[in-house]
Design a protein around this motif. Structure first.
Motif, PDB file in Angstrom:
ATOM      1  N   ASN A 153       4.681  -1.293   9.086  1.00  0.00           N
ATOM      2  CA  ASN A 153       4.269  -2.273   8.395  1.00  0.00           C
ATOM      3  C   ASN A 153       6.014  -2.900   7.026  1.00  0.00           C
ATOM      4  N   GLU A 165       0.062  -7.637   8.066  1.00  0.00           N
ATOM      5  CA  GLU A 165       0.529  -7.453   7.731  1.00  0.00           C
ATOM      6  C   GLU A 165       1.337  -8.392   6.845  1.00  0.00           C
ATOM      7  N   LEU A 189      -4.361   4.139   6.328  1.00  0.00           N
ATOM      8  CA  LEU A 189      -2.812   3.007   6.422  1.00  0.00           C
ATOM      9  C   LEU A 189      -2.182   3.617   4.485  1.00  0.00           C
ATOM     10  N   GLY A 206      -9.797   0.710   9.246  1.00  0.00           N
ATOM     11  CA  GLY A 206      -8.964   1.194   8.494  1.00  0.00           C
ATOM     12  C   GLY A 206      -8.866   2.065   6.924  1.00  0.00           C
ATOM     13  N   LYS A 240      -3.570   7.991  13.592  1.00  0.00           N
ATOM     14  CA  LYS A 240      -4.400   5.910  13.764  1.00  0.00           C
ATOM     15  C   LYS A 240      -4.360   6.012  14.547  1.00  0.00           C
TER      16      LYS A 240
END
Length: 780
Positions: free
Chosen positions: A226, A256, A660, A735, A760
């Motif tokens: 990201n 993103e 995240l 997320g 993740k």
């Protein structure tokens, strides 16, 4: 008057954000935090010194700086990190006199750090449950007394990625003189998968790309990175790449904004006109952990394209000359690729064959390709294998060791790569122990030390009794936080060398010390004068970093001074280790580093002074020199499309959680409760869900749920009170923010071969809360 616990926002606003990365939103974010942190106007010009040859290296990310930096060579998060360090807020003895530690346990990360800079050393007093002031000598002797009562293997010396080369070198020497290799660091939590994978494939533990390669590349690929949050300054290079009409291929479960659109805040014209640059020319929304299967599919496509070109007498797609001269294991790799079926590739990746082939065709037609990746690749059970598969893909077309091409692991914290270079490692084979023995007249320990996961295991089973932390917020960064916090309190000693209060200071051992240090941006005055330190960026370039601001307190010591103070109190006198001389003049530390690592750091002081832009470490693979057992770059065949037995593909009611970071945080440091780029304002307690999954669970936006771990060990793990937010995320995935969701991550759920926590891809279940609070207001 007592400082009160800051109030979080009473209203939560969640609405789609349609703006780009950068632009006025970024400028507003920087201005707001400078005011909120009460940064004196006289210190605002420090932003002009950030990432400059006569200034300081950013204390957040480790992205490299171009040879010709712009006037503002900063990003929004880098400016926030600077404001966080040079804040005018102070957290001194008066604050601790008014708050017990038990009270502070209920404060959030943001609320703790917003109290400002720590001002003098503190010791936890059990009778009052408060931190009380102590002198530096008292702290050093108290720590030494506790450590002398333990066996060396019972102590862990942790390092965050922020420490300078000088402090890191001294710290690892302290640990080894004490008697262990227990030197885990933040790399164990993120890019250790890189450090394991790449030496086996290309013979070096770091990437091969330099900033200047972006000027020559013909294609850029992103996997699980990201860029808009973790390394925003890279967007300047990507903007220039797109101006040349070079394609950028992105693979990520979430869309993103940093990989979609960018308005350069350093460009007055673009700021006034609102002009945007489209970043990705293809954006592939794969499943969490689907990168490995995607790369296998791209490889099969390249083989088919190459066979077609060969049959038609056209130029080959594969670089057969490179493969023959520079690689090993190609035939075995080719055979392995034949075993994978497209239906399995599509299922494991979450992409269609057509999508994968479209990406492979762009890659195969480019003569020079850069492949960037982040923790979306490393923090999976198959992390090591995925990185090796990415390396395989690059080797097929000769995309390592030529201008404009290479593999680019985008490291996180500022000097996390550099501290590993100077000895912060639990692996004895990676440290020059024989050189240390000759240089300092002692026998270094040869047993493997504990990495992050193993350190946590030791805390839980009681074999680790002391934890010394040079920076960071370890207890918040690690897996299964709640379980670990309970075990943490049983340790005999915890020591935090930090600039601000955080959770690691509040959850402590039976004896605990807070040792406040100078920040990198502050002037470091020692006996020989004002000192500078050095760091290594993610491209393997070394830079000097010069302090700019006055220290937050007259009682602060530098990190090297604190390390030396502990060493002198703990260790027997050694005439070959001049701790006092090193603190008085950091050039002497650099001389010692040069002696220990002559291939990298020969003439260290001369080169760092004569090269304002920095100098590079040797990168053999960049020159097509392969320091592997075969003497060549190695194709490594994947054993499967996934090594994750915990994936919930066939488990009813189980989702895959991706942790995240927001654009208002860096690692565990939370600057605010907003995530502008995802349209979330006023809270971090959210769960991003696919609309189809919401319908299946009969959930509406704003519903409050508890998220339970669904790992096979059946250990209770839960995060309570998350608001459901509809988001563009693959079905079957969800997320949530790190570190708030860390309690759901089992300690054993980590990458094979590297022990990097697989943050993740965490298996979870949703439990909807019943009652009046089911639906929380979301103001759109």
């Amino acid at each position: 008057m007592a400082k009160q616990k800051p109030r979080e926002k009473s209203r939560v606003r969640i609405a789609p954000y349609d703006g780009p990365v950068g632009g006025w939103g970024s400028l507003k974010g920087v201005t707001e935090i400078m005011w909120r942190e009460a940064v004196p106007l006289s210190d605002w010009p420090s932003l002009l010194k950030q990432n400059k040859s006569d200034g300081f290296a950013c204390v957040s990310c480790s992205y490299g700086r171009p040879d010709e930096p712009g006037l503002f060579e900063i990003c929004e998060n880098g400016a926030k990190a600077t404001a966080w360090e040079i804040t005018d807020k102070r957290c001194g003895p008066d604050f601790f006199a008014e708050h017990t530690v038990a009270e502070l346990e209920s404060w959030s990360d943001l609320e703790l750090e917003e109290q400002g800079r720590l001002t003098e050393p503190m010791r936890w007093d059990a009778d009052s449950d408060k931190y009380v002031p102590c002198s530096w000598d008292e702290a050093f002797e108290g720590i030494a007394s506790e450590l002398r009562a333990l066996e060396p293997e019972e102590t862990v010396f942790y390092t965050s990625g922020r420490a300078s080369l000088e402090a890191s070198y001294m710290y690892q020497l302290l640990a080894r003189l004490y008697g262990n290799n227990n030197l885990p660091d933040s790399s164990n939590m993120c890019h250790e998968s890189t450090s394991v994978a790449l030496p086996q494939t290309i013979g070096q533990a770091v990437g091969t790309v330099k900033i200047e390669d972006f000027k020559h590349t013909e294609c850029v690929m992103f996997f699980g990175q990201n860029v808009g949050v973790n390394s925003p300054r890279m967007l300047h290079q990507l903007e220039a790449v797109r101006k040349r009409d070079v394609p950028i291929l992105s693979f990520n479960p979430l869309f993103e904004r940093g990989l979609e659109r960018f308005t350069n805040p350093a460009s007055p014209i673009k700021m006034l006109t609102g002009a945007e640059t489209q970043i990705s020319t293809q954006y592939h929304q794969l499943k969490p952990g689907g990168d490995l299967a995607t790369l296998v599919g791209m490889t099969k496509t390249l083989f088919a394209m190459d066979q077609e070109a060969k049959a038609e007498g056209r130029e080959r797609i594969l670089d057969t000359d490179f493969i023959e001269k520079h690689t090993h294991g190609f035939d075995e790799f080719t055979a392995a690729m034949d075993q994978f079926l497209w239906r399995d590739i599509e299922s494991a990746s979450g992409l269609t064959r057509a999508d994968i082939e479209a990406a492979a065709k762009v890659y195969g037609q480019a003569d020079a390709v850069i492949a960037c990746y982040g923790m979306g690749l490393t923090q999976h059970r198959s992390g090591v294998l995925a990185i090796q598969m990415l390396s395989n893909l690059l080797l097929l077309c000769g995309n390592i060791g030529k201008p404009g091409a290479g593999i680019f692991p985008v490291r996180g914290h500022s000097n996390v790569q550099g501290q590993r270079t100077v000895g912060i490692t639990e692996k004895p084979k990676l440290a020059p122990l024989d050189k240390f023995a000759e240089q300092f007249g002692f026998e270094p320990p040869r047993e493997k030390g504990r990495d992050t996961v193993e350190a946590c295991q030791g805390v839980r089973d009681g074999s680790v009794k002391a934890f010394v932390s040079l920076g960071g917020n370890f207890i918040r960064a690690i897996p299964e936080t709640e379980i670990m916090e309970r075990a943490w309190r049983d340790m005999k000693l915890t020591v935090q060398i930090i600039t601000k209060l955080n959770r690691g200071a509040i959850v402590h051992g039976k004896t605990a010390y807070l040792l406040p240090c100078l920040g990198r941006i502050e002037l470091d005055r020692q006996k020989s004068g004002i000192q500078f330190v050095t760091v290594e960026d993610t491209t393997g370039r070394y830079h000097a970093s010069y302090g700019y601001s006055e220290p937050a307190s007259e009682h602060l010591l530098s990190e090297p001074a604190i390390v030396a103070g502990m060493a002198k109190a703990l260790l027997p006198e050694n005439p070959k280790v001049d701790w006092d001389g090193w603190v008085a003049d950091y050039a002497k530390v650099r001389d010692a580093i040069a002696t220990s690592y002559p291939e990298i750091f020969h003439d260290f002081n001369t080169r760092i002074k004569e090269n304002p832009k920095g100098f590079d470490r040797p990168l053999p693979a960049r020159e097509r020199e392969w320091e592997t057992p075969t003497g060549k770059a190695n194709f490594i065949s994947p054993r499967s499309l996934s090594e994750d037995p915990d994936l919930p593909a066939t488990r009813l009611g189980v989702l895959t959680l991706i942790t995240l970071r927001s654009n208002d945080q860096f690692n565990t440091t939370v600057y605010g409760l907003d995530d502008r780029l995802r349209g979330i304002d006023g809270t971090r307690m959210v769960l991003l869900m696919n609309e189809a999954d919401m319908e299946e669970w009969e959930l509406n936006e704003g519903d409050e749920i508890d998220l339970h771990g669904a790992a096979a060990d059946n250990v209770p793990r839960v995060v309570r009170g998350l608001r459901v937010v509809k988001y563009n995320i693959p079905q079957g995935a969800c997320g949530g923010y790190y570190p708030e969701c860390n309690p759901l991550l089992p300690l054993w759920h980590h990458a094979k071969g590297s022990n990097v926590p697989a943050a993740k891809s965490i298996p979870v279940r949703i439990v909807k809360r019943e009652g009046e609070s089911d639906s929380l207001p979301l103001i759109a």
